[in-house]
Design an enzyme around this catalytic site. Structure first.
Site, mmCIF file in Angstrom:
data_model
loop_
_atom_site.group_PDB
_atom_site.id
_atom_site.type_symbol
_atom_site.label_atom_id
_atom_site.label_comp_id
_atom_site.label_asym_id
_atom_site.label_seq_id
_atom_site.Cartn_x
_atom_site.Cartn_y
_atom_site.Cartn_z
ATOM 1 N N CYS A 162 -20.689 -46.875 -28.783
ATOM 2 C CA CYS A 162 -18.972 -46.958 -28.958
ATOM 3 C C CYS A 162 -18.726 -47.567 -27.967
ATOM 4 O O CYS A 162 -18.596 -47.832 -27.108
ATOM 5 C CB CYS A 162 -18.427 -45.405 -28.554
ATOM 6 S SG CYS A 162 -17.537 -44.610 -27.993
ATOM 7 N N CYS A 221 -15.471 -46.312 -25.872
ATOM 8 C CA CYS A 221 -16.942 -45.888 -25.057
ATOM 9 C C CYS A 221 -17.730 -47.414 -23.403
ATOM 10 O O CYS A 221 -16.783 -47.223 -22.348
ATOM 11 C CB CYS A 221 -17.959 -44.839 -24.839
ATOM 12 S SG CYS A 221 -17.534 -43.430 -25.900
#
Ligand SMILES: Cc1cc2nc3c(=O)[nH]c(=O)nc-3n(C[C@H](O)[C@H](O)[C@H](O)COP(=O)(O)OP(=O)(O)OC[C@H]3O[C@@H](n4cnc5c(N)ncnc54)[C@H](O)[C@@H]3O)c2cc1C
Lengths: 529, 122
Positions: free
Chosen positions: B43, B46
């Site tokens: 991600c 992230c």
């Protein structure tokens, strides 16, 4: 059994009541609630500041609806902004976080508790629609669950507000602000005193509930500041009034003059009648005299009526809803040279500008302006645009729609019948009105007696609509769109030529055809159409 | 320095958080996409939030706990979404456990917001 009642604008705008317990709601409507002033006075905004090297471009005192909206917009437009917000605990010790009245002790908790009451009513109605409950007698409401859910929602809104301010680089100062001179605010924070200088100031301090000057009021009374977070009153239940038929239903509303003063009185009386039919008692033209605690913890309330006769009774709670006072004194606006008007606490600003050109005011602190969240928000935003965004658009305080969240809601926009008659003369005004039957009321045989609407219009020509009034379910949702239509110069002619959505209650406005002048019966034909 | 913990997947998380004895201290929970073989999360958001959070953790209360949760695949994410305690809608999300404070998505990349979460007292 008990219920939450939400009276918007009866000055308190919400009321709870307790299981098996009397809950006295004391209300006097002695201050002017809202007046929709027609006069738009012109003024020159954007004064030149004599404080060129001020630390901030804008310092806002009060982080509520109006202050936050102005602060965020100003910061979007590149201004350096600080917001001071501090909540002085209520006499009962209740306090809350950033966001002001609406979020913490106003619109939001009120609407959520109103919804809780409506759901209780829906449970009752659903039985006749075929829903079966294994144990109907055991359906009860748990106050603590509701209170905790409401408070958790509020806390998350407080947090989101803090994040937004931080994200928009608006500095938040958790401190009580006070003017020392026209260009300096002193903030009393946990860390100590701090002085802030600014080019412009915005007074957005809102108000707090008034208490009567009678013995016991401060010690034993509560207000809307406290009611939404009452710690688990021992055996409290909270349900909608629909549940309470035949049960010892015992809330009393004491009114100094008439309920909902300042609103269309015919509509206000229907709202009161509906509540009375649901079991709420009204004591009209009464004035509370004292509150005393009894040995068993209950409260003895004494009052006098219009003939000065004395009465008293025992209640479990007394809630004062006597209007709100603006917090200008605490902020020492006099030190900045800002003048107050009326009762000596509100500010009479012209296009939000006070008599001191670089000091502005928005929201509930304004004299003779509607005390409503969206009014504060829009006025704050427009002001920020005028100050920092080269805009010249002023706030239009006319035709602001509002809703009172009583069990049967009352929504309105524009002029009341009384005001229209006064302003234009009864001969020049046409009133269309109708009672109507919401389709969904038939099966549970709910009371339709008070489902009523009215359109106030000019009599001549296409009949320009001046005001619309609606009592019924979802009144707020009904009236909002019509408020936009009125801004577009809605006429009775257009309204009648609008095709309705069937079956809804809002379509009833498109079906108006009976004028008060005609004297015809405004009740609907017995069958639906 | 805050006490850091690391768990993977929904069940492990539930077990961990239930057994965690925070001794009354604040617990922050950070949800992010699981690591790929190369050690990076799949991600992107992230990835961007990671250094910001790491840095701001230095300002957090040293007695606080920080739980780093790799949520795992789609099904596991759905479990986190339905759980009223986590109500996970976006990755990454960082929450103050049992409190309303939370930051979602690109908010987790903004030092000033992460700082607010780690330092505000209430
Ligand atoms: C029970 C209730 C129900 C309501 N329901 C509705 C509704 O349904 N719909 C609607 O539109 N409106 C409703 N209102 C009205 C609405 O809440 C107000 O109109 C709105 O909040 C006004 O915003 P404001 O910015 O003027 O002030 P507020 O929102 O009151 O904010 C002012 C803030 O300033 C702070 N403050 C004051 N003085 C200082 C100081 N010296 N230093 C630092 N901080 C200070 C206060 O603590 C407060 O946080 C309701 C009000 C009440 C009481």
């Amino acid at each position: 059994m008990a219920a939450v009642f939400c009276f918007t604008n009866v000055i308190i705008r919400s009321v709870c009541r307790h299981h098996n317990k009397n809950f006295l709601i004391c209300q006097s409507v002695n201050n002017q609630l809202r007046s929709f002033s027609n006069s738009i006075r012109k003024s020159i905004v954007k004064p030149l500041s004599s404080n060129g090297d001020a630390e901030y471009d804008l310092v806002v005192i009060g982080g509520g609806s109006g202050g936050l909206s102005a602060a965020k917009e100003a910061s979007n437009l590149g201004a350096k902004v600080a917001v001071l917000d501090y909540v002085t605990p209520s006499p009962q010790g209740t306090k809350w976080g950033l966001g002001g009245t609406c979020v913490n002790v106003g619109c939001i908790p009120k609407k959520l508790m109103h919804q809780a009451a409506l759901l209780g009513e829906a449970i009752e109605d659903s039985k006749s629609y075929g829903w079966q409950f294994p144990d109907p007698e055991n359906i009860h409401h748990d106050w603590e669950t509701l209170k905790d859910a409401v408070q958790a929602h509020i806390k998350s809104v407080n947090w989101v507000t803090r994040v937004e301010l931080r994200d928009k680089k608006v500095e938040y100062v958790n401190g009580l602000g006070k003017f020392i001179d026209p260009y300096t605010i002193q903030a009393q924070t946990k860390q100590g005193e701090r002085k802030l200088t600014s080019k412009y100031f915005l007074i957005a301090c809102g108000g707090r509930p008034r208490y009567p000057d009678i013995p016991g009021a401060l010690e034993y009374g509560i207000t809307s500041d406290d009611v939404f977070s009452l710690q688990c009153p021992p055996d409290i239940g909270l349900e909608c009034a629909g549940f309470l038929r035949g049960l010892g239903y015992d809330a009393t509303v004491m009114v100094r003059s008439v309920p909902l003063r300042g609103f269309d009185q015919q509509m206000a009386n229907i709202v009161a009648a509906e509540m009375e039919e649901k079991g709420v008692k009204f004591l009209e033209k009464c004035i509370p005299k004292a509150v005393e605690k009894q040995p068993d913890g209950k409260l003895k309330v004494s009052w006098t009526n219009e003939n000065n006769e004395e009465f008293s009774d025992i209640y479990d709670n007394i809630l004062f809803a006597m209007g709100r006072r603006a917090l200008t004194r605490e902020m020492d606006v006099a030190a900045a040279g800002v003048k107050v008007a009326g009762d000596g606490e509100k500010i009479d600003a012209v296009n939000e500008q006070t008599n001191v050109p670089h000091i502005y005011a928005v929201g509930d602190v304004l004299y003779k302006k509607p005390e409503l969240t969206p009014v504060a928000i829009v006025a704050g935003r427009l002001l920020a645009r005028r100050l920092f965004g080269n805009s010249s658009l002023n706030m239009d305080y006319d035709n602001v729609a509002t809703t009172i969240f009583t069990p049967l809601e009352y929504g309105c926009v524009g002029l009341s019948e009384e005001t229209a008659n006064k302003r234009y003369g009864p001969d020049n005004i046409e009133i269309y009105h109708a009672y109507y039957k919401p389709t969904e009321f038939f099966i549970p045989q709910k009371n339709i007696k008070n489902c009523y609407l009215k359109v106030v219009a000019l009599r001549e020509g296409d009949q320009k609509v001046l005001g619309m009034h609606f009592i019924g379910p979802q009144a707020g949702e009904v009236i909002q769109g019509f408020a936009a239509a009125i801004k577009c110069n809605l006429t009775v002619n257009i309204l009648m030529n609008t095709v309705g959505i069937h079956p809804t209650i809002a379509e009833e406005f498109t079906r108006i055809n009976i004028t008060k002048r005609s004297g015809k019966d405004p009740n609907p034909a017995s069958c639906c159409s | 320095m805050v006490k850091k913990h690391h768990v993977e997947g929904y069940e492990n998380f539930c077990k961990f958080i239930k057994e965690l004895d925070s001794e009354g201290q604040v617990v922050y929970v950070y949800f992010c996409g699981s690591k790929l073989e190369n050690g990076e999360s799949w991600c992107d958001d992230c990835q961007r939030a990671k250094p910001v959070i790491q840095k701001e953790l230095e300002n957090a209360d040293p007695n606080a706990h920080f739980v780093y949760v790799e949520v795992g695949g789609k099904i596991l994410i759905a479990l986190f979404r339905k759980d009223p305690k986590t109500k996970l809608l976006v990755l990454p999300t960082i929450i103050k456990w049992k409190c309303p404070q939370r930051l979602e998505g690109d908010q987790c990349e903004k030092p000033e917001l992460v700082n607010l979460l780690f330092t505000e007292e209430d």
